[in-house]
Scaffold this active site. Sequence first.
Site, PDB file in Angstrom:
ATOM      1  N   LYS A 219       0.857  -1.181   0.000  1.00  0.00           N
ATOM      2  CA  LYS A 219       0.000   0.000   0.000  1.00  0.00           C
ATOM      3  C   LYS A 219       0.897   1.237   0.000  1.00  0.00           C
ATOM      4  O   LYS A 219       2.089   1.160   0.300  1.00  0.00           O
ATOM      5  CB  LYS A 219      -0.894   0.014   1.250  1.00  0.00           C
ATOM      6  CG  LYS A 219      -1.819  -1.179   1.368  1.00  0.00           C
ATOM      7  CD  LYS A 219      -2.590  -1.121   2.685  1.00  0.00           C
ATOM      8  CE  LYS A 219      -3.458  -2.363   2.875  1.00  0.00           C
ATOM      9  NZ  LYS A 219      -4.169  -2.340   4.186  1.00  0.00           N
ATOM     10  N   HIS A 220       0.310   2.377  -0.314  1.00  0.00           N
ATOM     11  CA  HIS A 220       1.098   3.610  -0.316  1.00  0.00           C
ATOM     12  C   HIS A 220       1.496   3.985   1.105  1.00  0.00           C
ATOM     13  O   HIS A 220       0.743   3.784   2.060  1.00  0.00           O
ATOM     14  CB  HIS A 220       0.302   4.744  -0.953  1.00  0.00           C
ATOM     15  CG  HIS A 220       0.095   4.583  -2.429  1.00  0.00           C
ATOM     16  ND1 HIS A 220       1.127   4.597  -3.335  1.00  0.00           N
ATOM     17  CD2 HIS A 220      -1.036   4.381  -3.161  1.00  0.00           C
ATOM     18  CE1 HIS A 220       0.651   4.431  -4.559  1.00  0.00           C
ATOM     19  NE2 HIS A 220      -0.655   4.291  -4.476  1.00  0.00           N
ATOM     20  N   GLU A 221       2.692   4.535   1.237  1.00  0.00           N
ATOM     21  CA  GLU A 221       3.170   5.002   2.535  1.00  0.00           C
ATOM     22  C   GLU A 221       2.227   6.073   3.068  1.00  0.00           C
ATOM     23  O   GLU A 221       1.685   6.881   2.332  1.00  0.00           O
ATOM     24  CB  GLU A 221       4.588   5.571   2.379  1.00  0.00           C
ATOM     25  CG  GLU A 221       5.234   6.026   3.675  1.00  0.00           C
ATOM     26  CD  GLU A 221       5.419   4.899   4.664  1.00  0.00           C
ATOM     27  OE1 GLU A 221       4.563   4.774   5.557  1.00  0.00           O
ATOM     28  OE2 GLU A 221       6.400   4.151   4.547  1.00  0.00           O
TER      29      GLU A 221
END
Length: 584
Positions: A219-221
């Site tokens: 997932k995106h940071e």
Amino acid sequence: RMDQALLLVSNELPAPGLNLAVRSSSCHQCLYQFLAFVPPSNDSLRKPGTASVMVDTQHPLTLLLNSSVGDRDLCKIQYHFGEFGNYSLVVKTLNTSTQTVSCDLIINEGPINSYLPILFAFLVYMGILAILIAGRLLMKIDPVRNWVYKKLNPRATDRMINSELGSPNTADSINCDPAPQSWSTGSRQRLRSLDTFRGLSLVIMVFVNYGGGKYWFFKHESWNGLTVADLVFPWFVFIMGTSIALALGSMLRWGSSKWKVLRKILWRSFVLILLGIIVVNPNYCLGPLSWDNLRIPGVLQRLGFTYLVVAALELLFTRADSGTWEGRFPALQDILPYWPQWIFIVVLETIWLCLTFLLPVPDCPRGYLGPGGIGDFGKYPNCTGGAAGYIDRLLLGEKHMYQHPSSGVIYQSTMPYDPEGILGTINSIVMAFLGLQAGKITLFYKDQPKQIMSRFIIWGTVMGIISAILTKCSKEEGFIPINKNLWSISYVTTMSCFAFILLLLIYYLVDVKKWWSGAPFLYPGMNSILVYIGHQVFANYFPFKWKMQDSQSHAEHLTQNLTATTLWVIISYILYRRRIFWKI
């Protein structure tokens, strides 16, 4: 639930009771968040007070226990809980005279290893790869190879592919030096490494968009830093810039006028932006398209606008009859003739820096780059993204932005923030321009693989050094941290460093040594628009998605997401064999 563990807190202390708070290690300078009140023990029944809570297992946590009266800290524990684990935290008095308190963490039931499905999937794909390698070895047997070639007839496909725009060839060499034959066996061979790089980025993008098995690193940071999901979009922008250099040069050498090429650029940009706004962004499952809450920014919108600016910039200064640079520094022939482009990029970046660090934002400190919410000890809860968020809210309106930014989970920010917003588009143009530079290198030195690879190494090193200076080699403490949401300049230089090195490796394996054909990433790389739009439109339809027996299982999510991604690779391969390539 998935990514959670059960924690039973047992309080053997007398009144007044305890407050349990938590802070994630991934939350920089965050306030502790209240979890539960733990009642005091019952002396008459000799029964401790208890409270049960669910704790996150994605990152290490810091647990803080203090008295509910007087707010006196009793103990602080740092621990990384395991998924589906069952734990007890026993709080008791060791010495009544000194009021010494002990906090003991006990594992009642061990956690599961949630990463085993990744290992199993890796072994499955390695098995498939082994079978394909064995098949390739069989293809070296003349009777087998002749039979397969007769059935599949790949020559027609290769002829069509190599006639595509953007295929550099020896006859059109920009460098007037004699062309050695080390580029490929055929002088008009398309650079397969570019399609392979694009396809690799696209396959990872499809996988993470489908969920990435619900693992946090897919997932995106949440804010500063990088995960696997943060790599792919800038790589896609980078290789788009590389393709611009090859395609425009090819069209002009074939006699197209600049006005005709400009019309094509404008049309393609318009179609990309329109597809992003009308086809990809809306969720039609929630009802018909409505302007009231339509998200204006998006991935295709940013690609379209970035393509427009970089392609127009290249068209303005490129020439169909470009020859060897005759200036004082021949080693810089891919840079010095295009100095007006560099001035334009420097001006753009100066605008980004000035707006980011000098623009006054109401109720926020000037130059703020944080996530808002509970970050920065809760001082600026409504300042998510600083100037970038403020500009989007001012020009687009909150209802036309992304409503669920990645910072909302860890930092609990409530302000809408769009990672594809207006200000970040400036740095996506810079990213594409660096990719354009890679394309110029392949054109100027296309018959000299050593020159191409050495320049890729130099550019990658320079970008890495700039990133190290900007970030101080730190996730949070640099001058400008790496941040995908902001598309910070350090994010662009870091991703460009990775892109140059990765393109170098793929180019060496695919186009120079020919140890790898580029499969299977080559196929989606040649139908990138179709695969990207298709995977978005059909994301909620079978066979790309189905009802799970256990929605709290990483294994089931990973199986579904990998199956959907593999299906798009197979679809792109079938289209490749049938010579169907969707171009805008």
